[in-house]
Design a protein around this motif. Structure first.
Motif, PDB file in Angstrom:
ATOM      1  N   LEU A 232       0.708  -1.204  -0.170  1.00 33.17           N
ATOM      2  CA  LEU A 232      -0.101  -0.042  -0.020  1.00 33.17           C
ATOM      3  C   LEU A 232       0.808   1.350  -0.003  1.00 33.17           C
ATOM      4  O   LEU A 232       1.863   1.358   0.587  1.00 33.17           O
ATOM      5  CB  LEU A 232      -1.061   0.131   1.175  1.00 33.17           C
ATOM      6  N   GLU A 233       0.200   2.170  -0.632  1.00 35.04           N
ATOM      7  CA  GLU A 233       0.997   3.685  -0.731  1.00 35.04           C
ATOM      8  C   GLU A 233       0.872   4.229   0.492  1.00 35.04           C
ATOM      9  O   GLU A 233      -0.180   3.813   1.514  1.00 35.04           O
ATOM     10  CB  GLU A 233       0.202   4.681  -1.690  1.00 35.04           C
ATOM     11  N   PRO A 234       1.974   4.986   1.317  1.00 35.47           N
ATOM     12  CA  PRO A 234       1.777   5.491   2.470  1.00 35.47           C
ATOM     13  C   PRO A 234       0.731   6.505   2.623  1.00 35.47           C
ATOM     14  O   PRO A 234      -0.047   6.568   3.724  1.00 35.47           O
ATOM     15  CB  PRO A 234       3.005   6.482   2.575  1.00 35.47           C
ATOM     16  N   GLU A 235       0.052   7.072   1.668  1.00 34.57           N
ATOM     17  CA  GLU A 235      -1.124   7.970   1.714  1.00 34.57           C
ATOM     18  C   GLU A 235      -2.156   6.992   2.090  1.00 34.57           C
ATOM     19  O   GLU A 235      -3.287   7.578   2.867  1.00 34.57           O
ATOM     20  CB  GLU A 235      -1.354   8.723   0.485  1.00 34.57           C
ATOM     21  N   THR A 236      -2.177   6.000   1.425  1.00 32.92           N
ATOM     22  CA  THR A 236      -3.644   5.077   1.823  1.00 32.92           C
ATOM     23  C   THR A 236      -3.696   4.511   3.377  1.00 32.92           C
ATOM     24  O   THR A 236      -4.432   4.475   3.881  1.00 32.92           O
ATOM     25  CB  THR A 236      -3.326   3.909   0.797  1.00 32.92           C
ATOM     26  N   ILE A 237      -2.261   4.237   3.519  1.00 33.20           N
ATOM     27  CA  ILE A 237      -2.037   3.731   4.949  1.00 33.20           C
ATOM     28  C   ILE A 237      -2.384   4.861   5.949  1.00 33.20           C
ATOM     29  O   ILE A 237      -3.193   4.524   6.845  1.00 33.20           O
ATOM     30  CB  ILE A 237      -0.729   3.211   5.199  1.00 33.20           C
ATOM     31  N   ALA A 238      -2.285   6.099   5.811  1.00 32.11           N
ATOM     32  CA  ALA A 238      -2.458   7.152   6.448  1.00 32.11           C
ATOM     33  C   ALA A 238      -3.965   7.205   6.582  1.00 32.11           C
ATOM     34  O   ALA A 238      -4.606   7.470   7.705  1.00 32.11           O
ATOM     35  CB  ALA A 238      -1.741   8.368   6.075  1.00 32.11           C
ATOM     36  N   GLN A 239      -4.506   7.363   5.564  1.00 32.36           N
ATOM     37  CA  GLN A 239      -6.035   7.567   5.152  1.00 32.36           C
ATOM     38  C   GLN A 239      -6.755   6.207   6.029  1.00 32.36           C
ATOM     39  O   GLN A 239      -7.869   6.552   6.859  1.00 32.36           O
ATOM     40  CB  GLN A 239      -6.520   7.144   4.008  1.00 32.36           C
ATOM     41  N   LEU A 240      -6.299   4.988   6.127  1.00 31.14           N
ATOM     42  CA  LEU A 240      -7.105   3.969   6.605  1.00 31.14           C
ATOM     43  C   LEU A 240      -6.660   4.022   8.329  1.00 31.14           C
ATOM     44  O   LEU A 240      -7.508   3.340   8.944  1.00 31.14           O
ATOM     45  CB  LEU A 240      -6.638   2.853   6.174  1.00 31.14           C
ATOM     46  N   SER A 241      -5.576   4.648   8.423  1.00 33.30           N
ATOM     47  CA  SER A 241      -5.186   4.638   9.880  1.00 33.30           C
ATOM     48  C   SER A 241      -5.968   5.609  10.872  1.00 33.30           C
ATOM     49  O   SER A 241      -5.993   5.843  11.867  1.00 33.30           O
ATOM     50  CB  SER A 241      -3.836   4.899  10.057  1.00 33.30           C
ATOM     51  N   LYS A 242      -6.467   6.551  10.070  1.00 34.10           N
ATOM     52  CA  LYS A 242      -7.192   7.902  10.698  1.00 34.10           C
ATOM     53  C   LYS A 242      -8.555   7.180  11.305  1.00 34.10           C
ATOM     54  O   LYS A 242      -9.347   6.634  10.738  1.00 34.10           O
ATOM     55  CB  LYS A 242      -7.579   8.815   9.890  1.00 34.10           C
ATOM     56  N   PRO A 243      -8.963   7.723  12.728  1.00 36.07           N
ATOM     57  CA  PRO A 243     -10.145   7.324  13.075  1.00 36.07           C
ATOM     58  C   PRO A 243     -11.258   8.166  12.331  1.00 36.07           C
ATOM     59  O   PRO A 243     -11.081   9.229  11.914  1.00 36.07           O
ATOM     60  CB  PRO A 243     -10.226   7.731  14.448  1.00 36.07           C
ATOM     61  N   SER A 244     -12.385   7.613  12.227  1.00 34.15           N
ATOM     62  CA  SER A 244     -13.474   8.359  11.232  1.00 34.15           C
ATOM     63  C   SER A 244     -14.060   9.184  12.011  1.00 34.15           C
ATOM     64  O   SER A 244     -14.964  10.035  11.737  1.00 34.15           O
ATOM     65  CB  SER A 244     -14.381   7.210  10.937  1.00 34.15           C
ATOM     66  N   SER A 245     -13.953   9.273  13.433  1.00 38.83           N
ATOM     67  CA  SER A 245     -14.700  10.311  14.336  1.00 38.83           C
ATOM     68  C   SER A 245     -13.909  10.417  15.662  1.00 38.83           C
ATOM     69  O   SER A 245     -12.797   9.610  16.074  1.00 38.83           O
ATOM     70  CB  SER A 245     -16.083   9.883  14.794  1.00 38.83           C
ATOM     71  N   PRO A 246     -14.082  11.631  16.232  1.00 42.37           N
ATOM     72  CA  PRO A 246     -13.458  12.221  17.250  1.00 42.37           C
ATOM     73  C   PRO A 246     -13.624  11.076  18.657  1.00 42.37           C
ATOM     74  O   PRO A 246     -12.865  10.732  19.209  1.00 42.37           O
ATOM     75  CB  PRO A 246     -13.798  13.629  17.650  1.00 42.37           C
ATOM     76  N   GLU A 247     -14.966  10.611  18.569  1.00 44.34           N
ATOM     77  CA  GLU A 247     -15.325   9.673  19.636  1.00 44.34           C
ATOM     78  C   GLU A 247     -14.524   8.288  19.554  1.00 44.34           C
ATOM     79  O   GLU A 247     -13.823   8.017  20.579  1.00 44.34           O
ATOM     80  CB  GLU A 247     -16.736   9.133  19.702  1.00 44.34           C
ATOM     81  N   VAL A 248     -14.305   7.913  18.337  1.00 42.36           N
ATOM     82  CA  VAL A 248     -13.347   6.646  17.933  1.00 42.36           C
ATOM     83  C   VAL A 248     -12.026   7.051  18.640  1.00 42.36           C
ATOM     84  O   VAL A 248     -11.317   6.224  19.072  1.00 42.36           O
ATOM     85  CB  VAL A 248     -13.478   5.947  16.536  1.00 42.36           C
TER      86      VAL A 248
END
Length: 107
Positions: free
Chosen positions: A29-45
Protein backbone atom coordinates in the motif's frame (compact mmCIF):
# COMPACT_ATOMS: atom_id res chain seq x y z
CA UNK A 1 18.07 -20.70 26.09
CA UNK A 2 16.74 -19.86 22.61
CA UNK A 3 17.27 -16.40 21.17
CA UNK A 4 13.97 -15.45 19.55
CA UNK A 5 14.59 -11.70 19.32
CA UNK A 6 15.03 -11.82 15.53
CA UNK A 7 12.08 -14.10 14.87
CA UNK A 8 8.69 -12.88 13.78
CA UNK A 9 5.86 -13.17 16.29
CA UNK A 10 3.71 -16.27 15.93
CA UNK A 11 0.87 -14.37 14.25
CA UNK A 12 3.26 -13.16 11.51
CA UNK A 13 4.99 -16.49 10.88
CA UNK A 14 5.00 -17.36 7.20
CA UNK A 15 4.65 -13.71 6.19
CA UNK A 16 7.30 -14.10 3.49
CA UNK A 17 5.63 -17.01 1.73
CA UNK A 18 2.21 -17.57 0.17
CA UNK A 19 0.47 -17.69 3.56
CA UNK A 20 1.52 -14.09 4.33
CA UNK A 21 -0.68 -12.43 1.72
CA UNK A 22 -2.14 -9.92 4.19
CA UNK A 23 1.29 -8.68 5.24
CA UNK A 24 2.36 -8.49 1.59
CA UNK A 25 -0.78 -6.53 0.74
CA UNK A 26 -0.25 -4.04 3.58
CA UNK A 27 3.40 -3.59 2.60
CA UNK A 28 2.32 -2.86 -1.00
CA UNK A 29 0.00 0.00 0.00
CA UNK A 30 1.00 3.59 -0.65
CA UNK A 31 1.83 5.61 2.49
CA UNK A 32 -1.10 7.95 1.77
CA UNK A 33 -3.50 4.99 1.71
CA UNK A 34 -2.16 3.66 5.00
CA UNK A 35 -2.45 7.13 6.55
CA UNK A 36 -6.07 7.41 5.38
CA UNK A 37 -6.96 3.93 6.69
CA UNK A 38 -5.25 4.69 10.00
CA UNK A 39 -7.28 7.79 10.76
CA UNK A 40 -10.23 7.29 13.07
CA UNK A 41 -13.49 8.20 11.41
CA UNK A 42 -14.73 10.28 14.33
CA UNK A 43 -13.38 12.08 17.40
CA UNK A 44 -15.28 9.62 19.60
CA UNK A 45 -13.45 6.64 18.07
CA UNK A 46 -10.12 8.43 18.51
CA UNK A 47 -10.90 9.08 22.17
CA UNK A 48 -11.88 5.45 22.81
CA UNK A 49 -8.73 4.19 21.06
CA UNK A 50 -6.56 6.55 23.11
CA UNK A 51 -8.18 5.34 26.34
CA UNK A 52 -7.73 1.72 25.29
CA UNK A 53 -4.02 2.12 24.55
CA UNK A 54 -3.44 4.13 27.72
CA UNK A 55 -5.21 1.35 29.62
CA UNK A 56 -2.93 -1.24 28.05
CA UNK A 57 0.26 0.73 28.69
CA UNK A 58 -0.61 2.40 31.96
CA UNK A 59 -2.00 5.83 32.56
CA UNK A 60 0.58 7.81 34.52
CA UNK A 61 0.34 11.50 33.62
CA UNK A 62 3.37 12.47 31.49
CA UNK A 63 3.63 15.92 33.11
CA UNK A 64 4.27 14.30 36.50
CA UNK A 65 6.26 11.21 35.50
CA UNK A 66 9.05 10.50 33.05
CA UNK A 67 7.54 7.33 31.60
CA UNK A 68 9.58 5.02 29.39
CA UNK A 69 8.17 1.77 28.08
CA UNK A 70 10.43 -1.01 26.91
CA UNK A 71 9.26 -4.20 25.28
CA UNK A 72 10.25 -6.88 22.82
CA UNK A 73 9.03 -7.47 19.27
CA UNK A 74 6.47 -10.09 20.17
CA UNK A 75 4.85 -8.02 22.92
CA UNK A 76 4.79 -4.96 20.67
CA UNK A 77 3.21 -7.08 17.94
CA UNK A 78 0.55 -8.26 20.35
CA UNK A 79 -0.14 -4.68 21.43
CA UNK A 80 -0.48 -3.66 17.78
CA UNK A 81 -2.79 -6.61 17.09
CA UNK A 82 -4.92 -5.67 20.11
CA UNK A 83 -5.16 -2.06 18.95
CA UNK A 84 -6.10 -3.18 15.45
CA UNK A 85 -8.82 -5.50 16.73
CA UNK A 86 -10.18 -2.69 18.90
CA UNK A 87 -10.17 -0.43 15.87
CA UNK A 88 -12.07 -2.96 13.76
CA UNK A 89 -14.60 -3.43 16.54
CA UNK A 90 -15.11 0.32 16.95
CA UNK A 91 -15.42 0.83 13.20
CA UNK A 92 -18.08 -1.89 13.02
CA UNK A 93 -19.94 -0.41 15.99
CA UNK A 94 -19.81 3.04 14.43
CA UNK A 95 -21.14 1.69 11.11
CA UNK A 96 -23.93 -0.15 12.90
CA UNK A 97 -24.88 2.99 14.81
CA UNK A 98 -25.01 4.97 11.55
CA UNK A 99 -27.09 2.24 9.91
CA UNK A 100 -29.53 2.13 12.83
CA UNK A 101 -29.79 5.92 12.81
CA UNK A 102 -30.50 6.02 9.09
CA UNK A 103 -33.01 3.19 9.48
CA UNK A 104 -34.86 5.01 12.26
CA UNK A 105 -34.93 8.19 10.11
CA UNK A 106 -36.67 6.22 7.33
CA UNK A 107 -39.39 4.82 9.60
Amino acid sequence: MNDTSNQLPEFLQGAGDASGKLLQYVQSLEPETIAQLSKPSSPEVLQVMERNIIGLLGGLPPESFDVMITTNRESLGRLLASAMMSGYFLKSAEQRLALEKSWSDVQ
